[in-house]
Scaffold this motif. Structure first.
Motif, mmCIF file in Angstrom:
data_model
loop_
_atom_site.group_PDB
_atom_site.id
_atom_site.type_symbol
_atom_site.label_atom_id
_atom_site.label_comp_id
_atom_site.label_asym_id
_atom_site.label_seq_id
_atom_site.Cartn_x
_atom_site.Cartn_y
_atom_site.Cartn_z
ATOM 1 N N THR A 294 9.804 -4.767 4.669
ATOM 2 C CA THR A 294 10.763 -5.504 5.500
ATOM 3 C C THR A 294 11.654 -6.275 4.524
ATOM 4 N N PRO A 295 12.725 -6.905 4.985
ATOM 5 C CA PRO A 295 13.578 -7.655 4.051
ATOM 6 C C PRO A 295 12.833 -8.723 3.254
ATOM 7 N N THR A 296 11.727 -9.218 3.793
ATOM 8 C CA THR A 296 10.995 -10.290 3.110
ATOM 9 C C THR A 296 9.607 -9.870 2.644
ATOM 10 N N LEU A 297 9.228 -8.620 2.861
ATOM 11 C CA LEU A 297 7.886 -8.154 2.476
ATOM 12 C C LEU A 297 8.009 -6.922 1.586
ATOM 13 N N GLU A 298 7.536 -7.053 0.341
ATOM 14 C CA GLU A 298 7.620 -5.940 -0.596
ATOM 15 C C GLU A 298 6.328 -5.141 -0.667
ATOM 16 N N ILE B 115 -0.269 -1.787 -1.387
ATOM 17 C CA ILE B 115 0.444 -0.957 -0.416
ATOM 18 C C ILE B 115 1.919 -1.307 -0.488
ATOM 19 N N GLU B 116 2.723 -0.319 -0.834
ATOM 20 C CA GLU B 116 4.166 -0.490 -0.884
ATOM 21 C C GLU B 116 4.808 0.836 -0.512
ATOM 22 N N ARG B 117 6.125 0.860 -0.451
ATOM 23 C CA ARG B 117 6.814 2.093 -0.084
ATOM 24 C C ARG B 117 7.246 2.868 -1.321
ATOM 25 N N ALA C 174 2.005 -0.402 15.398
ATOM 26 C CA ALA C 174 2.768 0.366 14.416
ATOM 27 C C ALA C 174 2.433 -0.168 13.017
ATOM 28 N N GLU C 175 3.216 0.245 12.034
ATOM 29 C CA GLU C 175 2.862 0.006 10.644
ATOM 30 C C GLU C 175 2.783 -1.476 10.269
ATOM 31 N N LEU C 176 3.713 -2.286 10.747
ATOM 32 C CA LEU C 176 3.698 -3.701 10.376
ATOM 33 C C LEU C 176 2.456 -4.400 10.918
ATOM 34 N N GLU C 177 2.035 -3.981 12.112
ATOM 35 C CA GLU C 177 0.805 -4.553 12.675
ATOM 36 C C GLU C 177 -0.418 -4.108 11.874
ATOM 37 N N VAL C 178 -0.400 -2.868 11.374
ATOM 38 C CA VAL C 178 -1.504 -2.387 10.534
ATOM 39 C C VAL C 178 -1.587 -3.239 9.265
ATOM 40 N N LEU C 179 -0.444 -3.474 8.633
ATOM 41 C CA LEU C 179 -0.423 -4.279 7.411
ATOM 42 C C LEU C 179 -0.874 -5.711 7.678
ATOM 43 N N ARG C 180 -0.435 -6.270 8.796
ATOM 44 C CA ARG C 180 -0.849 -7.632 9.152
ATOM 45 C C ARG C 180 -2.354 -7.681 9.416
ATOM 46 N N PHE C 181 -2.868 -6.649 10.073
ATOM 47 C CA PHE C 181 -4.297 -6.558 10.359
ATOM 48 C C PHE C 181 -5.095 -6.504 9.052
ATOM 49 N N LEU C 182 -4.630 -5.698 8.098
ATOM 50 C CA LEU C 182 -5.302 -5.612 6.802
ATOM 51 C C LEU C 182 -5.278 -6.951 6.073
ATOM 52 N N ASP C 183 -4.156 -7.644 6.174
ATOM 53 C CA ASP C 183 -3.955 -8.885 5.431
ATOM 54 C C ASP C 183 -4.614 -10.086 6.096
ATOM 55 N N THR C 184 -5.067 -9.916 7.331
ATOM 56 C CA THR C 184 -5.706 -11.035 8.044
ATOM 57 C C THR C 184 -7.139 -10.662 8.453
ATOM 58 N N GLN C 185 -7.298 -9.916 9.542
ATOM 59 C CA GLN C 185 -8.638 -9.632 10.047
ATOM 60 C C GLN C 185 -9.534 -8.924 9.043
ATOM 61 N N GLN D 255 5.480 9.319 6.324
ATOM 62 C CA GLN D 255 6.919 9.478 6.519
ATOM 63 C C GLN D 255 7.688 8.225 6.114
ATOM 64 N N LEU D 256 7.031 7.083 6.155
ATOM 65 C CA LEU D 256 7.657 5.833 5.740
ATOM 66 C C LEU D 256 7.417 5.550 4.260
ATOM 67 N N GLY D 257 6.765 6.482 3.576
ATOM 68 C CA GLY D 257 6.569 6.331 2.140
ATOM 69 C C GLY D 257 5.567 5.276 1.741
ATOM 70 N N LEU D 258 4.621 4.944 2.626
ATOM 71 C CA LEU D 258 3.634 3.928 2.326
ATOM 72 C C LEU D 258 2.486 4.502 1.496
ATOM 73 N N THR D 259 1.852 3.628 0.740
ATOM 74 C CA THR D 259 0.812 4.032 -0.215
ATOM 75 C C THR D 259 -0.367 4.711 0.450
ATOM 76 N N VAL D 260 -0.804 5.802 -0.160
ATOM 77 C CA VAL D 260 -1.986 6.548 0.286
ATOM 78 C C VAL D 260 -2.971 6.604 -0.882
ATOM 79 N N VAL D 261 -4.258 6.473 -0.568
ATOM 80 C CA VAL D 261 -5.285 6.601 -1.614
ATOM 81 C C VAL D 261 -6.120 7.854 -1.349
ATOM 82 N N ILE D 262 -6.549 8.487 -2.441
ATOM 83 C CA ILE D 262 -7.457 9.624 -2.355
ATOM 84 C C ILE D 262 -8.862 9.089 -2.578
ATOM 85 N N PRO D 263 -9.744 9.197 -1.589
ATOM 86 C CA PRO D 263 -11.101 8.644 -1.759
ATOM 87 C C PRO D 263 -11.821 9.255 -2.958
#
Length: 215
Positions: free
Chosen positions: A33-37, A50-52, A89-100, A207-215
């Motif tokens: 987002t404009p304020t989240l890298e 996690i970044e794009r 959606a994606e921003l909620e996923v990131l917020r969930f990871l960063d909080t809960q 599709q949004l170019g977000l980071t993926v990890v290979i287990p």
């Protein structure tokens, strides 16, 4: 030290600073987002950022670039599963990871089969295949899972009041693995308001170019 030397050193340092600033700006040109890298998460004991994807010419070349799959079983899923289950959606996923997830109150669940999970997953998630989550309370596996998530049993009745929030995903809007898992969790008594569904799944994530990890 002669003045000329001071000037040369100062000019060199200035050029280096400009170079570093330019490099940093280029590296962060594609923000979330404009304020989240980025968002840092823990995955298998490692800190993953996690970044794009920064290459604006990047294209998907894997199976998630496909537009059509036979239905059934790969049918388009609805936007809402159950009345009290929140679709995110994606921003909620990131917020969930960063909080809960970060504070131990939630779990991001990759509900796909292991062969899909092994191709790449969202950092910070855990793999619990939908085939296990589809089982009833007569299964020792599902019982063990819900106990680890905070459910307790007294006098033959299950208490889900202290369970963690769960956010589930699978391959995308055409994938029914996470929907089956969520429906079954609700059926066995898991509170719907503690269940969240990332409908876009791995296809939208990539599709949004977000980071993926290979287990």
């Amino acid at each position: 030290m002669p003045l000329k030397t001071h000037i040369i050193i100062g000019f060199t340092l200035l050029l280096l600073a400009i170079s570093l600033i330019t490099t940093a700006s280029a590296e962060n040109a594609v923000k979330i987002t404009p304020t989240l890298e980025f968002v840092d998460v823990q995955h298998d004991g490692e800190t993953i950022r996690i970044e794009r994807e920064q290459n604006v010419e990047n294209r998907l070349s894997n199976s998630f670039s496909k537009t059509s799959r036979a239905c059934p079983p790969f049918c388009i899923q609805p936007a809402n599963l159950l009345e009290s289950v929140t679709t995110v959606a994606e921003l909620e996923v990131l917020r969930f990871l960063d909080t809960q997830v970060k504070n131990g109150q939630g779990l991001l669940v990759d509900s796909r089969m292991p062969e899909w999970h092994e191709k790449g997953t969202i950092p910070g998630s855990v793999n619990i295949p939908f085939t296990i989550l589809n089982k009833g309370l007569d299964s020792k596996h599902i019982v063990r899972i819900i106990e680890l998530l905070g459910a307790t049993q007294q006098n033959g009745k299950w208490d889900f009041s202290k369970v963690r929030d769960l956010m589930l995903f699978c391959n995308g809007p055409w994938c029914g693995q996470s929907t089956q898992a969520i429906n079954n969790l609700a059926k066995i008594g898991y509170p719907e308001d503690k269940l969240f569904w990332y409908r876009g799944g791995m296809q939208a994530w990539q599709q949004l170019g977000l980071t993926v990890v290979i287990p």
